[in-house]
Structure formats: C-alpha cells, structure tokens
Scaffold this motif. Sequence first.
Motif, PDB file in Angstrom:
ATOM      1  N   ALA A 252       4.631  30.960  29.478  1.00  0.00           N
ATOM      2  CA  ALA A 252       4.638  29.120  29.252  1.00  0.00           C
ATOM      3  C   ALA A 252       4.477  28.621  30.651  1.00  0.00           C
ATOM      4  N   LYS A 253       4.932  29.139  31.657  1.00  0.00           N
ATOM      5  CA  LYS A 253       5.112  28.227  32.968  1.00  0.00           C
ATOM      6  C   LYS A 253       3.574  28.235  33.363  1.00  0.00           C
ATOM      7  N   ALA A 254       3.026  29.434  33.348  1.00  0.00           N
ATOM      8  CA  ALA A 254       1.425  29.518  34.036  1.00  0.00           C
ATOM      9  C   ALA A 254       0.566  29.104  32.803  1.00  0.00           C
ATOM     10  N   SER A 255       1.027  28.734  31.545  1.00  0.00           N
ATOM     11  CA  SER A 255       0.333  28.561  30.446  1.00  0.00           C
ATOM     12  C   SER A 255      -0.818  29.757  30.271  1.00  0.00           C
ATOM     13  N   ARG A 256      -0.347  30.952  30.145  1.00  0.00           N
ATOM     14  CA  ARG A 256      -1.490  31.886  29.728  1.00  0.00           C
ATOM     15  C   ARG A 256      -0.829  32.985  29.095  1.00  0.00           C
ATOM     16  N   ILE A 257      -1.853  33.838  28.382  1.00  0.00           N
ATOM     17  CA  ILE A 257      -1.531  34.835  27.815  1.00  0.00           C
ATOM     18  C   ILE A 257      -1.604  36.023  28.709  1.00  0.00           C
ATOM     19  N   GLU A 258      -0.814  36.852  28.758  1.00  0.00           N
ATOM     20  CA  GLU A 258      -0.900  38.027  29.757  1.00  0.00           C
ATOM     21  C   GLU A 258      -0.993  39.319  29.046  1.00  0.00           C
ATOM     22  N   MET A 259      -1.894  40.202  29.561  1.00  0.00           N
ATOM     23  CA  MET A 259      -1.723  41.398  28.730  1.00  0.00           C
ATOM     24  C   MET A 259      -1.797  42.499  29.610  1.00  0.00           C
ATOM     25  N   TYR A 260      -0.921  43.481  29.295  1.00  0.00           N
ATOM     26  CA  TYR A 260      -0.582  44.705  29.999  1.00  0.00           C
ATOM     27  C   TYR A 260      -0.748  46.069  29.345  1.00  0.00           C
ATOM     28  N   LEU A 261      -0.850  47.262  30.207  1.00  0.00           N
ATOM     29  CA  LEU A 261      -0.797  48.427  29.474  1.00  0.00           C
ATOM     30  C   LEU A 261       0.444  49.054  30.133  1.00  0.00           C
ATOM     31  N   VAL A 262       1.430  49.282  29.205  1.00  0.00           N
ATOM     32  CA  VAL A 262       2.779  49.958  29.950  1.00  0.00           C
ATOM     33  C   VAL A 262       2.850  51.334  29.816  1.00  0.00           C
ATOM     34  N   SER A 263       3.121  51.919  30.863  1.00  0.00           N
ATOM     35  CA  SER A 263       3.325  53.568  30.791  1.00  0.00           C
ATOM     36  C   SER A 263       4.766  53.789  29.902  1.00  0.00           C
ATOM     37  N   LEU A 264       4.722  54.772  29.150  1.00  0.00           N
ATOM     38  CA  LEU A 264       5.946  55.109  28.270  1.00  0.00           C
ATOM     39  C   LEU A 264       6.702  56.356  28.790  1.00  0.00           C
ATOM     40  N   ASP A 265       6.277  56.643  29.949  1.00  0.00           N
ATOM     41  CA  ASP A 265       6.841  57.764  30.516  1.00  0.00           C
ATOM     42  C   ASP A 265       6.770  57.679  32.175  1.00  0.00           C
ATOM     43  N   ASP A 266       7.287  58.492  33.046  1.00  0.00           N
ATOM     44  CA  ASP A 266       6.888  58.899  34.337  1.00  0.00           C
ATOM     45  C   ASP A 266       5.741  59.912  33.925  1.00  0.00           C
ATOM     46  N   GLN A 267       4.619  59.416  34.777  1.00  0.00           N
ATOM     47  CA  GLN A 267       3.459  60.444  34.518  1.00  0.00           C
ATOM     48  C   GLN A 267       2.589  60.360  35.820  1.00  0.00           C
ATOM     49  N   GLU A 268       1.793  61.289  35.991  1.00  0.00           N
ATOM     50  CA  GLU A 268       0.668  61.406  37.171  1.00  0.00           C
ATOM     51  C   GLU A 268      -0.356  61.331  36.409  1.00  0.00           C
ATOM     52  N   ILE A 269      -1.557  60.946  36.879  1.00  0.00           N
ATOM     53  CA  ILE A 269      -2.859  60.644  36.279  1.00  0.00           C
ATOM     54  C   ILE A 269      -3.848  61.008  37.345  1.00  0.00           C
TER      55      ILE A 269
END
Length: 327
Positions: A252-269
């Motif tokens: 709300a402060k920045a007046s924007r939707i923010e989209m993320y991809l959240v890692s569900l585990d510790d992982q190495e890619i």
Amino acid sequence: MSGTQSSFGIPAPARANWAHREHGFARDFIQGMKSAPKRVPCKYFYDAAGSVLFDEICELPEYYQTRTELALLSAHAAEFAAIMGPGIELIEFGAGALTKVRVLLDALDAPRTYIPIDISGDYLEKVCSALNAEYPALRLDPVVADFTRPFVLPSPRHDKARPIGFFPGSTIGNFSPEESIAFLKTVSGIVRGGGLLIGVDLVKDEGVLHAAYNDARGVTGAFNKNLLARANRELGANFNLDLFAHRAIFNAKASRIEMYLVSLDDQEIEISGETVEFSELEAVHTEDSYKYTIESFRALAWEAGLVPRQVWSDAAGLFSIHWLEAD
Ligand code: AVJ
C-alpha cells in the motif's frame, strides 16, 4: 517506407534488436539470480508460453482490467476519434494481440499509418498479416523492439500525419514512477503535435486487487512460474516448479502489487553451468504493478511534460483511460 523493409514487413534495424534481446534473457536472468535480493525483469514473462498464459489471465473473472478497459474503449471510441482527428499515424507500445486497437481503428477517420511495437517478433508478424487483410487502406509498419530500452522507429516517418501514441493495458504499471516519467518523456518526443491515449489501472479495495493477482484457478501462478520453466527450456536450468510458490501482495505504501516466487526449501539450482543457492522462504521479485489514482497519474504526466486532458473511467472506478497532449 525506406528500402530496409524485409519481406515480412519488419524493418531491418528492428530485427537487429531482436537478436540482442534473446541474448538478454540469459544475462539478465543469471545476473538477477545472483543479486541480493534476487529479481528478474518482468518483460521475460512473455515468451510464447507466457503470452498464452497472459491471454488466459485476461479472461479470468477476477482479472477485471482487460474487460473494463475494452468496455471503456468501445463506449468512447467516437470521442477518441474526434480528439485524434483524421489521417493520423498511430503508434502502439506493446501491441500484443492487436485486439484493442481494432476498436480504435474502426472509429478513426481514415487513419494513415499504424506502427505496432512489440517484443515478440513471431507473434507480431502473425497478427499483422491478419490486420493487413482487414484494413487494406492502412499502412502497417511493425517494429520488433523492447520499448523499455532505446528503440528505432521506421524511418522516414510520415510527415503531415498527426502522430498519436496508444498504450493500453496499464502496462505502464510495470515501470516505477521514475521509469514511467522517463518513458513518457520519450513518448512525448515521438508524438509531438499529437498525444497519447493510455490505460491506467486504479487503486482500489485490496481484496479486489489481491484476487486479481491470486486467481482461484492458479493461472497467475503458472504465468509467474513460467519464468523458471523458460529458464529450464532456454538456459538448461533444473528448477523444480513444485519447490517454488507464487506470491502476490499489495504494497500500500508504494501503491503496487508485488509478485514473487518463493523457494519452499533450501536448494541449489544449476543455470548454464552456474550454481545459484536459495534458502527456504527466500523470494525472487518478479514483477511490480503500480496502481494510481486519476490525480496521481495526471501529476505524473505533467512531470513528463505531457498535458493531461480528458480522462474516462468506469462507474466502479476500477480502470482509467487518459488523453495526454504533447505540444
Ligand atoms: C500487463 C502489466 C498490465 O500488471 O496486471 C497480470 C501483468 N501480472 N497478472 C498487470 C500481470 C500478473 C499485467 N500488466
């Protein structure tokens, strides 16, 4: 038109941009994954698969934007045509499926030239040949370019025709306010003597915004995760899409939707021979979608040197269309 037209009608300089852009995904994706916090530019959503998913988003009951803007365009097309005048040169930024521009073209008085600019070359060629058959009197000069970077318009441009910009879809919401001002300044130079018709999504009830970016069928999640799928396809990465979650929140402060991809585990890619580490619940920032009030957007246009004139919005105040003059 100059002699640089290819048989597909795509100007040669624009084709050169294309090669540059393809190289951009590998570089920008890996760089974004190595920065802290991690982030990827949202323009990379739109490969062929991502464009299909975005078209599906536009049909979702929760995603009010597309149908609201189309209804506004249809309802006021005659007014837009009267404001723009006869024989114009129409330049569209991020032309996509060319659905919205047809509403405008049908109302306009003998438009002379249409210059659709889009990042997706194959798609642009396809939709342009259909448009060409429907509007034989209209001169079509498609440009394959990433308009978030400096780009070339077909040259020489057509003198005497009044230049009008068209930027629907609230795509401007992907730019920060600073980037928006810079972009609008560039546009004002291109359409001097004319103006810009632009669609802008409005601030509204948080529940409505939240639902639009967290739809029940999970299409927005699939669209977001397509970034990882694209990295698997194009960069030989080994992302497991089930080990990432889609997250969209309203800041709300920045007046924007923010989209993320959240890692569900510790992982190495592994990505193109590089290893990137994720900790559990670490988020990759994939998109911002700014929401304005009518007044806050008009103020932004002023700052870019454009003169805000008429503005149209629906009764529920979901979406707005602004006519900005460039003199
Ligand atoms: C194309 C930038 C207008 O921000 O609403 C849709 C993209 N992202 N759902 C938007 C998008 C998630 C869209 N824009």
